[in-house]
Scaffold this motif. Sequence first.
Motif, PDB file in Angstrom:
ATOM      1  N   HIS A  46      78.096  29.334  43.541  1.00  0.00           N
ATOM      2  CA  HIS A  46      79.246  29.396  42.645  1.00  0.00           C
ATOM      3  C   HIS A  46      80.244  28.332  43.108  1.00  0.00           C
ATOM      4  CE1 HIS A  46      83.066  31.532  41.122  1.00  0.00           C
ATOM      5  NE2 HIS A  46      82.423  31.036  40.077  1.00  0.00           N
ATOM      6  N   SER A  47      80.317  27.233  42.384  1.00  0.00           N
ATOM      7  CA  SER A  47      81.091  26.078  42.834  1.00  0.00           C
ATOM      8  C   SER A  47      82.591  26.337  42.851  1.00  0.00           C
ATOM      9  CB  SER A  47      80.780  24.866  41.947  1.00  0.00           C
ATOM     10  OG  SER A  47      81.056  25.154  40.590  1.00  0.00           O
ATOM     11  N   SER A  48      83.104  27.170  41.963  1.00  0.00           N
ATOM     12  CA  SER A  48      84.544  27.401  41.894  1.00  0.00           C
ATOM     13  C   SER A  48      85.077  28.089  43.153  1.00  0.00           C
ATOM     14  CB  SER A  48      84.887  28.243  40.659  1.00  0.00           C
ATOM     15  OG  SER A  48      84.536  27.553  39.476  1.00  0.00           O
ATOM     16  N   SER A  49      84.318  29.016  43.704  1.00  0.00           N
ATOM     17  CA  SER A  49      84.746  29.730  44.908  1.00  0.00           C
ATOM     18  C   SER A  49      84.069  29.227  46.176  1.00  0.00           C
ATOM     19  CB  SER A  49      84.452  31.226  44.754  1.00  0.00           C
ATOM     20  OG  SER A  49      83.052  31.449  44.634  1.00  0.00           O
ATOM     21  N   ASN A  60      80.747  31.877  52.200  1.00  0.00           N
ATOM     22  CA  ASN A  60      81.710  30.899  51.704  1.00  0.00           C
ATOM     23  C   ASN A  60      81.631  29.646  52.573  1.00  0.00           C
ATOM     24  OD1 ASN A  60      84.590  29.600  51.578  1.00  0.00           O
ATOM     25  ND2 ASN A  60      84.436  30.926  49.778  1.00  0.00           N
ATOM     26  N   ILE A  61      81.208  28.542  51.979  1.00  0.00           N
ATOM     27  CA  ILE A  61      81.032  27.321  52.759  1.00  0.00           C
ATOM     28  C   ILE A  61      82.331  26.547  52.940  1.00  0.00           C
ATOM     29  CG2 ILE A  61      78.613  27.107  52.072  1.00  0.00           C
ATOM     30  CD1 ILE A  61      79.400  25.034  50.057  1.00  0.00           C
ATOM     31  N   ASP A  62      83.387  26.955  52.239  1.00  0.00           N
ATOM     32  CA  ASP A  62      84.700  26.343  52.459  1.00  0.00           C
ATOM     33  C   ASP A  62      85.359  26.962  53.689  1.00  0.00           C
ATOM     34  OD1 ASP A  62      87.019  24.769  51.935  1.00  0.00           O
ATOM     35  OD2 ASP A  62      87.946  26.506  50.972  1.00  0.00           O
ATOM     36  N   ARG A 105      71.725  34.517  39.453  1.00  0.00           N
ATOM     37  CA  ARG A 105      72.091  33.376  38.622  1.00  0.00           C
ATOM     38  C   ARG A 105      73.601  33.346  38.414  1.00  0.00           C
ATOM     39  NH1 ARG A 105      67.747  32.319  39.832  1.00  0.00           N
ATOM     40  NH2 ARG A 105      65.948  31.626  38.572  1.00  0.00           N
ATOM     41  N   VAL A 106      74.135  32.131  38.220  1.00  0.00           N
ATOM     42  CA  VAL A 106      75.544  31.928  37.891  1.00  0.00           C
ATOM     43  C   VAL A 106      75.605  31.157  36.584  1.00  0.00           C
ATOM     44  CG1 VAL A 106      77.719  30.854  38.578  1.00  0.00           C
ATOM     45  CG2 VAL A 106      76.260  31.926  40.311  1.00  0.00           C
ATOM     46  N   SER A 107      76.320  31.697  35.593  1.00  0.00           N
ATOM     47  CA  SER A 107      76.424  31.050  34.292  1.00  0.00           C
ATOM     48  C   SER A 107      77.283  29.798  34.400  1.00  0.00           C
ATOM     49  CB  SER A 107      77.027  32.012  33.263  1.00  0.00           C
ATOM     50  OG  SER A 107      77.320  31.333  32.051  1.00  0.00           O
ATOM     51  N   GLN A 108      76.800  28.699  33.815  1.00  0.00           N
ATOM     52  CA  GLN A 108      77.573  27.471  33.792  1.00  0.00           C
ATOM     53  C   GLN A 108      78.647  27.488  32.717  1.00  0.00           C
ATOM     54  OE1 GLN A 108      77.106  25.129  36.148  1.00  0.00           O
ATOM     55  NE2 GLN A 108      75.553  26.493  37.011  1.00  0.00           N
ATOM     56  N   ALA A 109      78.552  28.426  31.761  1.00  0.00           N
ATOM     57  CA  ALA A 109      79.503  28.480  30.651  1.00  0.00           C
ATOM     58  C   ALA A 109      80.752  29.275  31.016  1.00  0.00           C
ATOM     59  CB  ALA A 109      78.835  29.080  29.415  1.00  0.00           C
TER      60      ALA A 109
END
Length: 210
Positions: free
Chosen positions: A147-150, A166-168, A187-191
């Motif tokens: 999940h790129s946002s988090s 969390n890789i950040d 899965r993570v939705s891209q929409a």
Amino acid sequence: MVLEVTNTNNVKVYTVSGSSLTRKLPDWLVKRKRRELQKDVEWTRRIELIQDFGFPEASLRLKVTPDGQFCMATGVYKPQIRVFDFANVAMKFDRHTDAENVNFCVLSDDWTKSVHLQNDRSIEFHNEGQMHFRTRIPRFGRDLAYHSSSCDVLVGGASSEVFRVNIDQGRFMTPLQTQSEGVNVVRVSQAHELFAFGTQDGTVEFWDPR
């Protein structure tokens, strides 16, 4: 199948995928000639073979990078990662690992950052030069998603919990508690960025990360 053979200075060169379908475009070819070749039916239908596109025993996972320029694949034996360059139609490099791969995610636009779920409960983070970091999860994993946002790596497996790395922040976050004893697909939705978990009970759970 009859292969076309050219003999220059007593060196035989074989065309392995057609008589005139694999013509190599020279570097010195001018742009005008390139535009002309776009109208050439034989050129547009050419077949190009990627060298060493395979594994000694079997391939496990294969994904194309978001920029469309590379293909990353995992396979055996021995367990390894291979990256193939579409532009040069060749293998860019291979890297051996300690365990077989279950699944992986490409974290960058190209191949330089990736995370790999292994069958020994380990999660490996790789960069362009080496394996950067390894950690372990409490249960055997079956699938992962990013999940790129988090900046969370979601890992489902033989547990009712979906683990979050969390890789950040570089640490485990509070896991997500599902209603099943196991999660097979993540899965993570891209929409709309919903999380979808396919469970071993045959159900699908949707989670809103907000």
